[in-house]
Design an enzyme around this catalytic site. Structure first.
Site, PDB file in Angstrom:
ATOM      1  N   SER A 229      34.676  37.950 117.195  1.00 41.84           N
ATOM      2  CA  SER A 229      34.958  37.597 118.582  1.00 41.84           C
ATOM      3  C   SER A 229      35.798  36.320 118.653  1.00 41.84           C
ATOM      4  O   SER A 229      36.905  36.288 118.128  1.00 41.84           O
ATOM      5  CB  SER A 229      33.644  37.475 119.347  1.00 41.84           C
ATOM      6  OG  SER A 229      33.845  37.449 120.745  1.00 41.84           O
ATOM      7  N   ASP A 450      34.714  48.319 123.006  1.00 43.63           N
ATOM      8  CA  ASP A 450      34.322  46.909 123.101  1.00 43.63           C
ATOM      9  C   ASP A 450      34.590  46.381 124.507  1.00 43.63           C
ATOM     10  O   ASP A 450      35.729  46.375 124.969  1.00 43.63           O
ATOM     11  CB  ASP A 450      35.123  46.093 122.088  1.00 43.63           C
ATOM     12  CG  ASP A 450      34.604  44.671 121.907  1.00 43.63           C
ATOM     13  OD1 ASP A 450      34.046  44.113 122.865  1.00 43.63           O
ATOM     14  OD2 ASP A 450      34.778  44.128 120.806  1.00 43.63           O
ATOM     15  N   HIS A 478      30.334  45.494 120.942  1.00 39.73           N
ATOM     16  CA  HIS A 478      31.159  44.351 120.571  1.00 39.73           C
ATOM     17  C   HIS A 478      31.047  44.080 119.077  1.00 39.73           C
ATOM     18  O   HIS A 478      29.990  43.692 118.590  1.00 39.73           O
ATOM     19  CB  HIS A 478      30.683  43.133 121.370  1.00 39.73           C
ATOM     20  CG  HIS A 478      31.511  41.915 121.200  1.00 39.73           C
ATOM     21  ND1 HIS A 478      32.898  41.938 121.162  1.00 39.73           N
ATOM     22  CD2 HIS A 478      31.177  40.601 121.053  1.00 39.73           C
ATOM     23  CE1 HIS A 478      33.354  40.719 121.014  1.00 39.73           C
ATOM     24  NE2 HIS A 478      32.326  39.886 120.930  1.00 39.73           N
TER      25      HIS A 478
END
Length: 510
Positions: A229, A450, A478
């Protein structure tokens, strides 16, 4: 998703998942500097010269085949002035498997956020990563500057965070909007009053330079890195600053650095709408597991509306306001494994029991049972606002709120309200955005479903770096590694043998 100012590995634990990216409290979204004089990490620490000490207490789980050691590394507060004597302390943990052979070196990891603890992430990954990787690498986690155990930024009160998370995600009356502006403005000023000009030093570029100091300190000639991320943005920044110091970079849940904060927020609004549609499809096909299957979107929308005027009270009188309900929904969309929990929490809420809502929302917010918060969102805002040299104004946020409410009915209005950075007092320090000239191939992993870092950002990051190679997972949630055999094989082969995935490589959902 990057936790933006309002606010993972999904199969490891829910707590780990919620570290790898997020929007910010109460869910408001999540020129190049290629080298500054004196900004090299070289010489900050002699290679391998850190003292590791046993710290088995760092992990709640006892892992018989893993040893944990910890250390603290001092780094310059400002890499543009590394010899001014001002330093931050970086907290590091090293997880080492028994029986290692043909060891390659260290695998440095970052869980995202920004604000997620790499120390905590390393303790989870020590139990979750494939043994092939554990036998070849030490897993090294670090809390970036300002995070957790590393000279933490702490400027928000628990009461203000409660108020911010609990606030209406879409305040429509001018009075309600002004009240939120007042709250977020007070929070921004509290950071400015405490930290002043040092707020800019919590930027992503400064943290990326810290990573090279860590590489030197652990004795690695070149860096092997796994970033999730926001950790992909941190890794991409490192790649531009130190391209020739890279052995292997895996960037999972890609952030597109070329997007403005407004474009990123809108991308997240689209991503969460898409994820909620996917949840709806699952829900209607799994009625026995999804008690709101008759109309998931309608029931969630109604629950948020009802909470505005008639919030359900739970234990101790705590009320499940619209903001808390909304935060629970956001939290549950990070992984398909949380969909059932969200459906049951919504069903229980309409029956007068908000416990499930609070459980989901509090895990996301890192709020404990006594109402105490970690510094996750203090650090999140300090980093995001320092990075963003083109924050929206309060007036622009108000305009986008109305526009995005129409385009993205459930998530758009809230993700438009980047009101803390709109009032941030600190100077800005934007990260570089360009090619990683001279870097080896970098694997950029993207998940089709996602919500937090929408898949469209994956090829964008790979193309920006110039050496990026896309690996696609057709799954939900995610981030992707280590969730399926196909993804594991591709990433393991790259990390261990530097075998780059074939162009267009894709892995099925399961």
């Amino acid at each position: 998703m990057i936790r933006r100012p309002r606010a993972a590995v999904a199969l490891v634990t829910a707590a780990l998942l919620l570290l790898t990216g997020c929007v910010s409290p109460p869910t408001r979204w999540a020129g190049p500097i290629s080298g500054r004089p004196g900004a090299s990490a070289s010489g900050s620490t002699a290679p391998g010269q850190v003292n590791w000490t046993p710290c088995p207490e760092i992990s709640e789980r006892k892992l018989p085949n893993i040893t944990f050691e910890c250390t603290t590394l001092k780094v310059p507060q400002d890499w543009a002035a590394p010899n001014d004597g001002k330093t931050f302390d970086l907290s590091l943990v090293r997880a080492r498997a028994k029986g290692q052979n043909n060891k390659i070196g260290s695998l440095l990891i970052n869980p995202g956020g920004p604000g997620g603890s790499g120390v905590e992430m390393a303790t989870y990954l020590a139990a979750a990563l494939p043994t092939d990787v554990l036998f070849r690498f030490d897993i090294v986690g670090f809390d970036p500057r300002g995070v957790g155990r590393s000279s933490p930024v702490e400027c928000f009160t628990d009461a203000d965070l409660d108020a911010n998370f609990g606030a209406d995600p879409d305040p429509q009356s001018q009075a309600d909007f002004d009240a939120l502006v007042g709250l977020t403005g007070r929070m921004a000023r509290s950071c400015g009053d405490k930290y002043g000009d040092t707020l800019r030093l919590f930027s992503t570029e400064q943290a990326a330079r810290d990573m090279d100091a860590i590489r030197i300190a652990v004795g690695d000639e070149k860096l092997s890195y796994l970033g999730y991320s926001y950790g992909t943005l941190l890794g991409a920044t490192y790649a531009q600053l130190f391209p020739k110091n890279i052995r292997a970079l895996v960037l999972d849940g890609a952030v597109d650095p070329t997007q403005s904060s407004v474009a990123s927020s809108e991308g997240q609004a689209k991503g969460f709408e898409r994820a909620f549609d996917n949840f709806t499809t699952w829900c209607k096909s799994n009625g026995t597991r999804c008690p709101i299957s008759s109309d998931p979107r309608g029931l969630v929308t109604q629950a948020i509306n009802n909470a505005r005027g008639n919030a359900v009270a739970g234990a101790g009188g705590r009320k499940a306001t619209a903001g808390w309900v909304f935060t629970a929904v956001i939290a549950s969309l990070y992984t398909e494994q949380s969909w059932e929990s969200m459906a049951k929490a919504m069903d229980n809420l309409r029956k007068g029991n908000p416990a499930g809502i609070f459980e989901l929302a509090d895990s996301y917010a890192e709020r404990d049972a006594s109402g105490k918060y970690s510094n996750l969102f203090d650090a999140n805002l300090a980093v995001n606002c320092a990075d963003d040299d083109k924050s929206v104004t309060v007036e622009e946020a108000r305009r986008l709120q109305g526009e995005w409410r129409q385009k993205y009915p459930l998530f758009g209005a809230s993700l438009a309200l980047n009101l803390v950075c709109a009032q941030w007092p600190g100077k800005r320090d934007p990260y570089p955005k360009g090619k990683a000239e001279g870097a080896p191939p970098i694997v950029v992993v993207g998940t089709k479903g996602d919500p937090a870092t929408p898949y469209e950002q994956t090829p964008a990051l790979a193309n920006m770096l110039g050496t990026g190679v896309v690996l696609t997972w057709e799954g939900e949630g995610h981030t992707a590694y280590p969730q399926t055999r196909c993804i594991n094989q591709a990433v393991n082969s790259y990390l261990i043998d530097l075998k780059v995935p074939a162009a267009g490589a894709s892995c099925p959902a399961r």
